[in-house]
Design an enzyme around this catalytic site. Structure first.
Site, PDB file in Angstrom:
ATOM      1  CE  LYS A  35      23.078 -57.412  -6.518  1.00 34.52           C
ATOM      2  NZ  LYS A  35      24.300 -57.197  -5.722  1.00 34.52           N
ATOM      3  CG  HIS A  39      19.938 -57.659 -11.053  1.00 37.55           C
ATOM      4  ND1 HIS A  39      19.391 -57.620  -9.794  1.00 37.55           N
ATOM      5  CD2 HIS A  39      20.401 -56.403 -11.299  1.00 37.55           C
ATOM      6  CE1 HIS A  39      19.532 -56.405  -9.290  1.00 37.55           C
ATOM      7  NE2 HIS A  39      20.131 -55.652 -10.195  1.00 37.55           N
ATOM      8  CG  HIS A  50      15.205 -53.875  -9.135  1.00 44.95           C
ATOM      9  ND1 HIS A  50      15.429 -54.454 -10.371  1.00 44.95           N
ATOM     10  CD2 HIS A  50      16.403 -53.354  -8.758  1.00 44.95           C
ATOM     11  CE1 HIS A  50      16.689 -54.289 -10.718  1.00 44.95           C
ATOM     12  NE2 HIS A  50      17.305 -53.619  -9.768  1.00 44.95           N
ATOM     13  CD  GLN A  68      38.285 -50.700 -13.712  1.00 39.52           C
ATOM     14  OE1 GLN A  68      39.295 -50.473 -13.048  1.00 39.52           O
ATOM     15  NE2 GLN A  68      38.340 -51.154 -14.944  1.00 39.52           N
ATOM     16  CE  LYS A  73      29.176 -55.281  -8.144  1.00 35.49           C
ATOM     17  NZ  LYS A  73      28.505 -55.148  -6.813  1.00 35.49           N
ATOM     18  CB  CYS A  85      25.045 -47.918  -8.791  1.00 36.11           C
ATOM     19  SG  CYS A  85      26.369 -47.064  -9.634  1.00 36.11           S
ATOM     20  CB  SER A  86      23.629 -50.754  -4.288  1.00 31.84           C
ATOM     21  OG  SER A  86      23.364 -52.088  -3.905  1.00 31.84           O
ATOM     22  CD  GLU A 145      21.011 -53.317 -12.408  1.00 33.08           C
ATOM     23  OE1 GLU A 145      19.828 -53.428 -12.021  1.00 33.08           O
ATOM     24  OE2 GLU A 145      21.987 -53.394 -11.643  1.00 33.08           O
ATOM     25  CD  GLU A 147      19.008 -50.574 -11.070  1.00 35.87           C
ATOM     26  OE1 GLU A 147      19.584 -51.443 -10.391  1.00 35.87           O
ATOM     27  OE2 GLU A 147      19.513 -49.468 -11.338  1.00 35.87           O
TER      28      GLU A 147
END
Length: 225
Positions: A35, A39, A50, A68, A73, A85-86, A145, A147
């Protein structure tokens, strides 16, 4: 040089070791990487891409659940976004591509991890797949990101036990209330949520009770390029 994660929240830094699924621009799987690697903008700028998912969860009144993102994060902290979202991970259950089963499995897993929604309240068969969205979005110059994002709608009456390390706040909204949030410059929104809202969301929302007719398994929409 890759950043040292010691300056970040310990749990969020630990999650950066999870292995995401690398894909090409047509969503063909080409490998896996962490990850963290996926990112970093220096890798995104070289084309690293990804697989991801975005869940839009609605209640019986057709209100959308927003979250939120927590201050802890590493990417897009404190921003409002859709329900969850993941990323599907490079594990046997989440690599299954037939009927988007891997992405559905990941969505169910993360709804429990982030919001404490039990899997039995969001059965895999209840996730309605709509389409895929390919987008790129920087977060703070260092992180971002890039994606291919699987979009899922699900209607469910759920109970939550919010993970404060993931989610700072939650809110159920009507379309009118969401439009008002977008109009308020003091409400930060994630870039993928803005792209989806500006392109598709309100039209889909108006058709929520016949949403399966909107399914498009072939197209990958390129947004924000």
């Amino acid at each position: 040089m890759a950043p040292d994660l010691k300056e970040y929240d310990e749990e969020q830094a630990r999650l950066m070791a999870e292995m995401c699924i690398l894909v090409d621009e047509n969503d063909n799987r080409i490998g896996a990487d962490s990850k963290k690697t996926c990112h970093l903008m220096e890798n995104i700028n070289k084309g690293l891409l990804h697989r991801a998912f975005s869940v839009f969860l609605f209640d019986s009144e057709n209100r959308l659940l927003l979250q939120q993102r927590a201050s802890e994060k590493i990417t897009f902290p404190n921003m409002w976004t859709n329900t969850c979202c993941s990323h599907p991970l490079n594990t046997p259950s989440e690599l299954v591509e037939e009927a988007q089963l891997g992405a559905r499995t990941a969505a169910q897993r993360k709804l429990e991890h982030e919001l404490g929604i039990k899997p039995e309240q969001v059965p895999l068969d209840d996730f309605k797949y709509l389409t895929r969205i390919h987008y790129v979005a920087p977060s703070d110059g260092l992180w971002g990101e890039h994606e291919i994002d699987y979009i899922f709608f699900i209607k469910a009456n759920v109970t939550m036990d919010v993970n404060a390390n993931e989610v700072r706040d939650v809110k159920w909204v009507t379309p009118e209330e969401l439009r008002a949030m977008f109009a308020d410059p003091d409400v930060p929104m994630t870039p993928w949520f803005k792209l989806i809202c500006n392109s598709f969301l309100f039209n889909w929302w108006a058709k929520i009770d016949t949403i399966e007719s909107e399914k498009d398994e072939k197209t990958i929409h390129r947004l924000g390029f």
